[in-house]
Structures are given as structure tokens and as C-alpha cells.
Write a protein that holds these residues in place. Structure first.
Motif, short mmCIF file in Angstrom:
data_model
loop_
_atom_site.label_atom_id
_atom_site.label_comp_id
_atom_site.label_asym_id
_atom_site.label_seq_id
_atom_site.Cartn_x
_atom_site.Cartn_y
_atom_site.Cartn_z
N GLY A 69 0.81 -1.21 0.00
CA GLY A 69 0.00 0.00 0.00
C GLY A 69 0.84 1.26 0.00
O GLY A 69 0.48 2.27 -0.61
N PHE A 70 2.00 1.18 0.66
CA PHE A 70 2.92 2.32 0.68
C PHE A 70 3.39 2.65 -0.73
O PHE A 70 3.43 3.82 -1.13
CB PHE A 70 4.11 2.02 1.60
CG PHE A 70 5.10 3.13 1.64
CD1 PHE A 70 4.80 4.33 2.25
CD2 PHE A 70 6.35 2.99 1.07
CE1 PHE A 70 5.71 5.37 2.30
CE2 PHE A 70 7.27 4.01 1.11
CZ PHE A 70 6.95 5.20 1.72
N ASP A 119 1.76 15.52 -9.44
CA ASP A 119 2.87 15.81 -10.35
C ASP A 119 4.14 16.21 -9.60
O ASP A 119 4.76 17.24 -9.88
CB ASP A 119 2.47 16.90 -11.35
CG ASP A 119 3.42 16.96 -12.53
OD1 ASP A 119 4.00 15.91 -12.88
OD2 ASP A 119 3.61 18.07 -13.08
N ILE A 120 4.49 15.39 -8.61
CA ILE A 120 5.72 15.60 -7.85
C ILE A 120 6.52 14.31 -7.86
O ILE A 120 5.99 13.24 -8.15
CB ILE A 120 5.45 16.06 -6.40
CG1 ILE A 120 4.61 15.02 -5.65
CG2 ILE A 120 4.79 17.42 -6.36
CD1 ILE A 120 4.38 15.36 -4.19
N LYS A 121 7.79 14.41 -7.53
CA LYS A 121 8.67 13.26 -7.47
C LYS A 121 8.96 12.95 -6.00
O LYS A 121 9.39 13.82 -5.25
CB LYS A 121 9.98 13.56 -8.22
CG LYS A 121 10.97 12.44 -8.20
CD LYS A 121 10.50 11.28 -9.04
CE LYS A 121 11.53 10.17 -9.04
NZ LYS A 121 10.96 8.85 -9.14
N VAL A 122 8.71 11.72 -5.60
CA VAL A 122 9.06 11.26 -4.26
C VAL A 122 10.45 10.65 -4.34
O VAL A 122 10.66 9.67 -5.05
CB VAL A 122 8.04 10.22 -3.74
CG1 VAL A 122 8.44 9.72 -2.37
CG2 VAL A 122 6.63 10.81 -3.71
N THR A 123 11.40 11.27 -3.66
CA THR A 123 12.79 10.81 -3.70
C THR A 123 13.07 9.83 -2.56
O THR A 123 12.27 9.71 -1.62
CB THR A 123 13.76 12.00 -3.58
OG1 THR A 123 13.62 12.58 -2.27
CG2 THR A 123 13.48 13.06 -4.65
N LEU A 133 11.39 9.20 1.77
CA LEU A 133 10.78 7.96 2.24
C LEU A 133 11.04 7.72 3.72
O LEU A 133 11.68 6.75 4.12
CB LEU A 133 11.28 6.77 1.41
CG LEU A 133 10.98 6.85 -0.08
CD1 LEU A 133 11.57 5.66 -0.81
CD2 LEU A 133 9.48 6.97 -0.35
N ILE A 134 10.51 8.63 4.53
CA ILE A 134 10.61 8.50 5.98
C ILE A 134 9.21 8.46 6.57
O ILE A 134 8.26 9.00 5.99
CB ILE A 134 11.44 9.65 6.61
CG1 ILE A 134 10.83 11.01 6.26
CG2 ILE A 134 12.90 9.57 6.18
CD1 ILE A 134 11.49 12.17 6.97
N GLU A 135 9.08 7.80 7.69
CA GLU A 135 7.78 7.58 8.30
C GLU A 135 7.01 8.87 8.54
O GLU A 135 5.80 8.94 8.32
CB GLU A 135 7.96 6.84 9.62
CG GLU A 135 6.66 6.48 10.30
CD GLU A 135 6.85 5.69 11.58
OE1 GLU A 135 5.84 5.42 12.23
OE2 GLU A 135 8.00 5.36 11.94
#
Length: 82
Positions: free
Chosen positions: A41-42, A54-58, A62-64
Motif C-alpha cells: 500500500g505504501f 505531479d511531484i517526485k518522491v525521492t 521515504l521516511i515515516e
């Protein structure tokens, strides 16, 4: 795009993906710790965020703290689009 609109989109996505009653997931519910979302699900959440806003997750994102609740995800998206 404002906070309410982002929060509504995130909430709608999470509720639809978890098949949980909408009133069971609060904006501050810890969606992973409370068992609404798992690791698969994450991945779906990050893909949704990238596509919908329309953004980039780097890797650094990726932190809680960025994904632990609907409120946290909303704040993360707001920071990324500003």
C-alpha cells in the motif's frame, strides 16, 4: 491547490484502497501502525502522490514522518509543490 483539496484527495485514495469505512480512518490515524496500509500500500500511495500531484518522491522523502497519516501526507505534498 489548497490544503483541504489535497487532504480530500489523499483521504479518498486511502479509504478506497483500504476498503475501510471512511469513519474508521481519521486524518491523524497512524495508517501503517493501525494496520490500514501495508508495504504494498505504501508503494501505491507514493505512486498516487507522484501521479496526482505531479511531484517526485525521492529516496530522502521515504521516511515515516511524511507518510504516517493523512495529515502527514498532506503536509508532505504541500511542501513538495511549493
Amino acid at each position: 491547490m489548497d490544503t483541504v483539496e489535497i487532504k480530500n484527495k489523499v483521504r479518498t485514495f486511502i479509504v478506497s484502497e483500504t476498503a475501510s469505512p471512511e469513519d474508521k480512518i481519521l486524518n491523524n490515524s497512524l495508517i501503517f501502525k493501525e494496520g490500514f496500509i501495508d508495504s504494498m500500500g505504501f508503494v501505491m500511495i507514493t505512486t498516487f502522490i507522484e501521479d496526482e500531484f505531479d511531484i517526485k518522491v525521492t529516496d530522502a522523502d521515504l521516511i515515516e514522518e511524511n507518510f504516517e497519516s493523512i495529515d502527514a501526507i498532506t503536509n508532505f505534498v504541500l511542501r513538495k509543490i511549493q
